[in-house]
Design an enzyme around this catalytic site. Sequence first.
Site, PDB file in Angstrom:
ATOM      1  N   LEU A 137       0.923  -1.273  -0.044  1.00 34.39           N
ATOM      2  CA  LEU A 137       0.029   0.118   0.056  1.00 34.39           C
ATOM      3  C   LEU A 137       0.772   1.294  -0.138  1.00 34.39           C
ATOM      4  O   LEU A 137       0.768   2.184   0.945  1.00 34.39           O
ATOM      5  CB  LEU A 137      -1.159  -0.086   1.329  1.00 34.39           C
ATOM      6  CG  LEU A 137      -2.107   0.953   1.498  1.00 34.39           C
ATOM      7  CD1 LEU A 137      -3.287   0.719   0.437  1.00 34.39           C
ATOM      8  CD2 LEU A 137      -2.725   1.022   2.511  1.00 34.39           C
ATOM      9  N   THR A 161       4.789  -3.256   7.605  1.00 36.21           N
ATOM     10  CA  THR A 161       4.389  -2.675   8.983  1.00 36.21           C
ATOM     11  C   THR A 161       2.816  -2.025   8.537  1.00 36.21           C
ATOM     12  O   THR A 161       2.385  -1.655   7.484  1.00 36.21           O
ATOM     13  CB  THR A 161       5.367  -1.414   9.377  1.00 36.21           C
ATOM     14  OG1 THR A 161       5.221  -0.656   8.061  1.00 36.21           O
ATOM     15  CG2 THR A 161       6.429  -2.071   9.603  1.00 36.21           C
ATOM     16  N   ARG A 217       6.558  -7.153 -10.266  1.00 41.68           N
ATOM     17  CA  ARG A 217       7.530  -7.667 -11.168  1.00 41.68           C
ATOM     18  C   ARG A 217       7.212  -9.351 -11.202  1.00 41.68           C
ATOM     19  O   ARG A 217       6.797 -10.088 -10.084  1.00 41.68           O
ATOM     20  CB  ARG A 217       8.740  -7.752 -10.122  1.00 41.68           C
ATOM     21  CG  ARG A 217       9.420  -6.425 -10.225  1.00 41.68           C
ATOM     22  CD  ARG A 217       9.966  -5.935 -11.546  1.00 41.68           C
ATOM     23  NE  ARG A 217      10.520  -4.453 -11.737  1.00 41.68           N
ATOM     24  CZ  ARG A 217      10.069  -3.540 -11.936  1.00 41.68           C
ATOM     25  NH1 ARG A 217       8.680  -3.576 -12.552  1.00 41.68           N
ATOM     26  NH2 ARG A 217      10.474  -2.209 -11.940  1.00 41.68           N
ATOM     27  N   GLU A 246      10.248 -12.386 -18.822  1.00 40.93           N
ATOM     28  CA  GLU A 246       9.350 -11.437 -19.742  1.00 40.93           C
ATOM     29  C   GLU A 246      10.644 -10.829 -20.793  1.00 40.93           C
ATOM     30  O   GLU A 246      11.725 -10.680 -20.328  1.00 40.93           O
ATOM     31  CB  GLU A 246       8.688 -10.208 -19.287  1.00 40.93           C
ATOM     32  CG  GLU A 246       9.286  -9.213 -18.620  1.00 40.93           C
ATOM     33  CD  GLU A 246       8.568  -8.322 -17.811  1.00 40.93           C
ATOM     34  OE1 GLU A 246       7.500  -8.797 -17.094  1.00 40.93           O
ATOM     35  OE2 GLU A 246       8.858  -7.029 -18.011  1.00 40.93           O
ATOM     36  N   HIS A 264       3.884  -5.607 -20.199  1.00 38.70           N
ATOM     37  CA  HIS A 264       4.430  -4.741 -19.040  1.00 38.70           C
ATOM     38  C   HIS A 264       4.130  -3.255 -19.532  1.00 38.70           C
ATOM     39  O   HIS A 264       5.261  -2.433 -19.883  1.00 38.70           O
ATOM     40  CB  HIS A 264       5.836  -4.994 -18.821  1.00 38.70           C
ATOM     41  CG  HIS A 264       6.654  -4.307 -17.774  1.00 38.70           C
ATOM     42  ND1 HIS A 264       7.830  -5.140 -17.071  1.00 38.70           N
ATOM     43  CD2 HIS A 264       6.351  -3.492 -16.951  1.00 38.70           C
ATOM     44  CE1 HIS A 264       7.937  -4.440 -16.029  1.00 38.70           C
ATOM     45  NE2 HIS A 264       6.941  -3.445 -16.033  1.00 38.70           N
TER      46      HIS A 264
END
Length: 298
Positions: A137, A161, A217, A246, A264
């Site tokens: 986030l 965290t 990724r 990729e 991508h």
Amino acid sequence: MKSCIDALKQRFTVHNLATATDPEALLREVGPEIRGIAGGKVSAALLEKLPKLEIIAVSGVGYDSVDAAAVKARNIRLTNTPGVLTDAVAELTIGMMIALSRRIPQGDRFIRDRKWLDGAFGNWSELKGKTLGILGLGRIGKEIANLAAALKMHVVYHGRTEQKGAPYPYFENVVAMARASDWLVVIAPGNASTTGIISREVLEALGPKGVLVNMARGNMVDQDALVEMLVSKQLGGAALDVFDKEPAVPDALLDLDNVVLSPHQGSRTEETRAAVGDMVVANLTAHFAGKPLISAIF
Ligand code: A2R
């Protein structure tokens, strides 16, 4: 990219390793004088050929294409382009999710294959009311959360965290979050701490009705387990903008209807790549003018 290279040429002598017919010959010729790098992959082996290198300006937010430890050991500065690509990546994430839940690419193919003439396409699923787990986030993750909340999804998140003040439930454990989620979006940096973070166990917790969305990724996901579980329907679906090796994509994915694939493209809009290029130029210009960097990693 062209406008970035043009802007760099107005300020510096530019050599383009990516388009050189003989990159090794170019490195032998100009490597000893190179003082800055814009974008690209930077290995320890490349660094050894650039004794006067002072700065690497990465064109993106992730800098896993750079051997950061080797760069730091040489006291070379490293910059990235955080923030300017946030909206573009968040937009594509939601786009991929709607595309998969409503089977938009499949519906397009259905018409092109003239199958509609033989019968209806079917009923699919909507995002409204579903739980979206966000792994990471951060800047982009928060914007995905905003857009998902506007679509009436329930957002939860996992990071190392808990973020005081974030208005979403926090999961300390990614498996527990996967179990509670209908959709799981991966949008954290690719590094040693996140390699393989979406393990078979996480995918099992997501389950036959769950969907994985990887915008970060490829190596963060156990791709073999992912493919196997998609084929056997132990996992509900996947929307993938990134892959482990990729541009190679596992053949098995190409025949599946429960996946949506993208090459991508997260930050690949004209507007965003121009803004990324401007930031690369601004960092290099600041460095060589002896001014503070715009966005230093170190
Ligand atoms: O772990 P925290 O609380 O520092 O949260 C960060 C999270 N993150 C991780 N979450 C779980 N396990 C980890 N080992 C881990 N390492 C980092 O990823 C934070 O919430 C988020 C990264 O946010 P930002 O630094 O703001 O990056 P941004 O701009 O959102 O871009 C994320 C990534 C890039 O690195 C590219 O790889 C990709 O999106 O396009």
